[in-house]
Scaffold this motif. Structure first.
Motif, PDB file in Angstrom:
ATOM      1  N   GLU A  27      -2.234  22.415   3.950  1.00 39.22           N
ATOM      2  CA  GLU A  27      -2.275  21.076   4.540  1.00 39.22           C
ATOM      3  C   GLU A  27      -0.893  20.486   4.794  1.00 39.22           C
ATOM      4  O   GLU A  27      -0.762  19.563   5.600  1.00 39.22           O
ATOM      5  N   ALA A  28       0.136  21.002   4.132  1.00 35.16           N
ATOM      6  CA  ALA A  28       1.490  20.451   4.250  1.00 35.16           C
ATOM      7  C   ALA A  28       2.082  20.782   5.620  1.00 35.16           C
ATOM      8  O   ALA A  28       1.745  21.802   6.225  1.00 35.16           O
ATOM      9  N   PRO A  29       2.981  19.920   6.106  1.00 35.10           N
ATOM     10  CA  PRO A  29       3.649  20.216   7.381  1.00 35.10           C
ATOM     11  C   PRO A  29       4.333  21.581   7.312  1.00 35.10           C
ATOM     12  O   PRO A  29       4.985  21.908   6.315  1.00 35.10           O
ATOM     13  N   PRO A  30       4.207  22.384   8.380  1.00 37.35           N
ATOM     14  CA  PRO A  30       4.665  23.774   8.348  1.00 37.35           C
ATOM     15  C   PRO A  30       6.120  23.993   7.949  1.00 37.35           C
ATOM     16  O   PRO A  30       6.419  24.946   7.245  1.00 37.35           O
ATOM     17  N   ALA A  31       7.029  23.176   8.388  1.00 36.39           N
ATOM     18  CA  ALA A  31       8.438  23.432   8.080  1.00 36.39           C
ATOM     19  C   ALA A  31       9.020  22.416   7.101  1.00 36.39           C
ATOM     20  O   ALA A  31      10.222  22.336   6.941  1.00 36.39           O
ATOM     21  N   GLY A  32       8.174  21.663   6.436  1.00 35.33           N
ATOM     22  CA  GLY A  32       8.667  20.598   5.577  1.00 35.33           C
ATOM     23  C   GLY A  32       9.048  21.052   4.183  1.00 35.33           C
ATOM     24  O   GLY A  32       8.625  22.102   3.706  1.00 35.33           O
ATOM     25  N   ARG A  35       6.248  21.750   1.567  1.00 37.75           N
ATOM     26  CA  ARG A  35       5.647  23.086   1.530  1.00 37.75           C
ATOM     27  C   ARG A  35       6.411  24.002   0.566  1.00 37.75           C
ATOM     28  O   ARG A  35       5.812  24.773  -0.181  1.00 37.75           O
ATOM     29  N   LYS A  36       7.735  23.928   0.586  1.00 41.52           N
ATOM     30  CA  LYS A  36       8.555  24.744  -0.320  1.00 41.52           C
ATOM     31  C   LYS A  36       8.345  24.293  -1.764  1.00 41.52           C
ATOM     32  O   LYS A  36       8.233  25.121  -2.670  1.00 41.52           O
ATOM     33  N   GLN A  37       8.278  22.986  -1.990  1.00 38.29           N
ATOM     34  CA  GLN A  37       8.048  22.479  -3.339  1.00 38.29           C
ATOM     35  C   GLN A  37       6.697  22.943  -3.869  1.00 38.29           C
ATOM     36  O   GLN A  37       6.580  23.348  -5.035  1.00 38.29           O
ATOM     37  N   LEU A  38       5.681  22.907  -3.034  1.00 41.38           N
ATOM     38  CA  LEU A  38       4.357  23.380  -3.451  1.00 41.38           C
ATOM     39  C   LEU A  38       4.369  24.885  -3.715  1.00 41.38           C
ATOM     40  O   LEU A  38       3.746  25.359  -4.671  1.00 41.38           O
ATOM     41  N   ALA A  39       5.076  25.631  -2.882  1.00 42.09           N
ATOM     42  CA  ALA A  39       5.181  27.074  -3.095  1.00 42.09           C
ATOM     43  C   ALA A  39       5.901  27.364  -4.415  1.00 42.09           C
ATOM     44  O   ALA A  39       5.521  28.289  -5.145  1.00 42.09           O
ATOM     45  N   ASP A  40       6.928  26.576  -4.739  1.00 43.28           N
ATOM     46  CA  ASP A  40       7.616  26.744  -6.022  1.00 43.28           C
ATOM     47  C   ASP A  40       6.674  26.450  -7.185  1.00 43.28           C
ATOM     48  O   ASP A  40       6.660  27.174  -8.185  1.00 43.28           O
ATOM     49  N   GLN A  41       5.886  25.383  -7.070  1.00 46.95           N
ATOM     50  CA  GLN A  41       4.937  25.045  -8.140  1.00 46.95           C
ATOM     51  C   GLN A  41       3.865  26.119  -8.277  1.00 46.95           C
ATOM     52  O   GLN A  41       3.488  26.485  -9.400  1.00 46.95           O
ATOM     53  N   LEU A  42       3.391  26.644  -7.163  1.00 46.70           N
ATOM     54  CA  LEU A  42       2.429  27.741  -7.187  1.00 46.70           C
ATOM     55  C   LEU A  42       3.034  28.955  -7.873  1.00 46.70           C
ATOM     56  O   LEU A  42       2.389  29.595  -8.717  1.00 46.70           O
ATOM     57  N   THR A  43       4.268  29.276  -7.543  1.00 48.00           N
ATOM     58  CA  THR A  43       4.953  30.414  -8.152  1.00 48.00           C
ATOM     59  C   THR A  43       5.052  30.239  -9.658  1.00 48.00           C
ATOM     60  O   THR A  43       4.758  31.170 -10.411  1.00 48.00           O
ATOM     61  N   LEU A  92      12.557  32.703   0.990  1.00 39.72           N
ATOM     62  CA  LEU A  92      12.285  32.204   2.335  1.00 39.72           C
ATOM     63  C   LEU A  92      12.266  30.678   2.373  1.00 39.72           C
ATOM     64  O   LEU A  92      11.809  30.036   1.432  1.00 39.72           O
ATOM     65  N   SER A  93      12.745  30.133   3.473  1.00 38.51           N
ATOM     66  CA  SER A  93      12.618  28.695   3.676  1.00 38.51           C
ATOM     67  C   SER A  93      11.300  28.453   4.414  1.00 38.51           C
ATOM     68  O   SER A  93      10.803  29.340   5.109  1.00 38.51           O
ATOM     69  N   PRO A  94      10.727  27.262   4.288  1.00 32.83           N
ATOM     70  CA  PRO A  94       9.426  27.003   4.911  1.00 32.83           C
ATOM     71  C   PRO A  94       9.441  27.081   6.440  1.00 32.83           C
ATOM     72  O   PRO A  94       8.402  27.241   7.056  1.00 32.83           O
ATOM     73  N   ASP A  95      10.622  26.990   7.063  1.00 34.38           N
ATOM     74  CA  ASP A  95      10.677  27.102   8.522  1.00 34.38           C
ATOM     75  C   ASP A  95      10.861  28.541   8.992  1.00 34.38           C
ATOM     76  O   ASP A  95      10.828  28.813  10.190  1.00 34.38           O
ATOM     77  N   PHE A  99       7.464  32.946   6.211  1.00 35.28           N
ATOM     78  CA  PHE A  99       6.950  32.136   5.114  1.00 35.28           C
ATOM     79  C   PHE A  99       5.420  32.049   5.183  1.00 35.28           C
ATOM     80  O   PHE A  99       4.725  32.329   4.202  1.00 35.28           O
ATOM     81  N   ALA A 100       4.894  31.678   6.326  1.00 35.88           N
ATOM     82  CA  ALA A 100       3.436  31.534   6.484  1.00 35.88           C
ATOM     83  C   ALA A 100       2.734  32.876   6.301  1.00 35.88           C
ATOM     84  O   ALA A 100       1.659  32.938   5.695  1.00 35.88           O
ATOM     85  N   HIS A 101       3.331  33.946   6.797  1.00 37.95           N
ATOM     86  CA  HIS A 101       2.725  35.278   6.658  1.00 37.95           C
ATOM     87  C   HIS A 101       2.646  35.701   5.191  1.00 37.95           C
ATOM     88  O   HIS A 101       1.641  36.257   4.753  1.00 37.95           O
ATOM     89  N   VAL A 102       3.709  35.422   4.450  1.00 38.01           N
ATOM     90  CA  VAL A 102       3.726  35.783   3.030  1.00 38.01           C
ATOM     91  C   VAL A 102       2.698  34.949   2.269  1.00 38.01           C
ATOM     92  O   VAL A 102       1.996  35.469   1.394  1.00 38.01           O
ATOM     93  N   ILE A 103       2.579  33.676   2.606  1.00 36.21           N
ATOM     94  CA  ILE A 103       1.573  32.816   1.964  1.00 36.21           C
ATOM     95  C   ILE A 103       0.175  33.382   2.192  1.00 36.21           C
ATOM     96  O   ILE A 103      -0.643  33.456   1.265  1.00 36.21           O
ATOM     97  N   VAL A 104      -0.117  33.821   3.412  1.00 33.44           N
ATOM     98  CA  VAL A 104      -1.445  34.380   3.713  1.00 33.44           C
ATOM     99  C   VAL A 104      -1.680  35.657   2.903  1.00 33.44           C
ATOM    100  O   VAL A 104      -2.750  35.837   2.310  1.00 33.44           O
ATOM    101  N   LYS A 105      -0.689  36.549   2.866  1.00 31.41           N
ATOM    102  CA  LYS A 105      -0.821  37.786   2.078  1.00 31.41           C
ATOM    103  C   LYS A 105      -1.009  37.463   0.601  1.00 31.41           C
ATOM    104  O   LYS A 105      -1.838  38.064  -0.079  1.00 31.41           O
TER     105      LYS A 105
END
Length: 185
Positions: A27-32, A35-43, A92-95, A99-105
Motif C-alpha cells: 500500500e505504501a508509495p512505490p518510491a517512498g 516503503r524502505k522503513q516497512l521493509a526494514d521492519q519486516l526484515t 536496494l533503495s525503494p526506487d 526492489f518491487a521484484h524482490v518483495i514479490v519473491k
C-alpha cells in the motif's frame, strides 16, 4: 499484536504480523521512504523469527516428529532462501526497479513457508507434544527473539549449538547498529 502462550500461538502471531507488513508495503508509495522503513521492519521481524525457530522449534520437530529431521532441514532451507532475499533487499533503495521484484519473491517464499508450517508442522506438533512442552517452547522462542540478530546474515550457522552461541553476539551488534542509524523505529 499480543504475543504469548505456547510456541504455536507465538509463531502464528508472528506470521500474522508478517502478512500485515507485506500488505502495508504493498500500500505504501512505490518510491517512498515509508516503503524502505516497512521493509526494514519486516526484515527485523523475519530474521528474529527465523533465528528463534532454528534455535528452538526445529530441534523440537527433530525430537518429537517422525521424519522430523527431513521436515526441519526443509524449513531451514526455506529460511536460507528468505535470508538471501532479505540480504538483497537490504541493499536496494525503494526506487530501484528490483526492489518491487524482490518483495514479490520474498512474499511468495515467506507465504509458502508460513502455510506449510501452519497446516502441517504446527498441527503435527500439537498432536504429539504435551501442552506444557509447547508452553515452555513459547517462552524460549520469546527470549530468543529478544536476543536475535535483526539483519540478515546468510553466512552464519542456522542450527544449534553454533547458532545459539553466535546469535546473541550478532544480535547485540545489530541492535547497536539499529540504534545508531534509527533503523526499525
Amino acid at each position: 499484536m499480543g504475543h504469548g502462550g505456547d510456541v504455536i500461538n507465538e509463531l502464528s502471531t508472528d506470521h500474522q504480523e508478517v502478512h500485515e507488513f507485506f500488505a502495508r508495503i504493498e500500500e505504501a508509495p512505490p518510491a517512498g521512504s515509508e516503503r524502505k522503513q516497512l521493509a526494514d521492519q519486516l526484515t527485523i521481524e523475519l530474521v528474529r523469527h527465523s533465528v528463534a525457530e532454528e534455535e528452538h522449534l526445529y530441534p523440537a520437530v527433530r525430537q518429537y516428529l517422525p521424519g522430523g529431521d527431513a521436515l526441519a532441514d526443509k524449513e531451514i532451507a526455506d529460511h536460507g532462501r528468505v535470508e538471501e532475499l532479505l540480504k538483497t533487499l537490504e541493499g536496494l533503495s525503494p526506487d530501484d526497479p528490483d526492489f518491487a521484484h524482490v518483495i514479490v519473491k520474498l512474499r511468495t517464499e515467506v507465504e509458502a513457508h508460513i502455510k506449510e508450517e501452519e497446516t502441517v508442522l504446527f498441527a503435527r506438533l500439537r498432536t504429539v507434544c504435551d501442552p506444557s512442552d509447547l508452553e515452555e517452547l513459547g517462552d524460549k522462542v520469546r527470549t530468543a527473539k529478544k536476543l536475535a540478530p535483526t539483519r540478515p546474515h546468510p553466512g552464519t550457522p542456522s542450527t544449534p549449538p553454533a547458532s545459539k552461541l553466535l546469535a546473541p553476539g550478532v544480535g547485540l551488534v545489530d541492535r547497536a547498529r539499529d540504534f545508531v542509524t534509527g533503523r526499525g523505529k
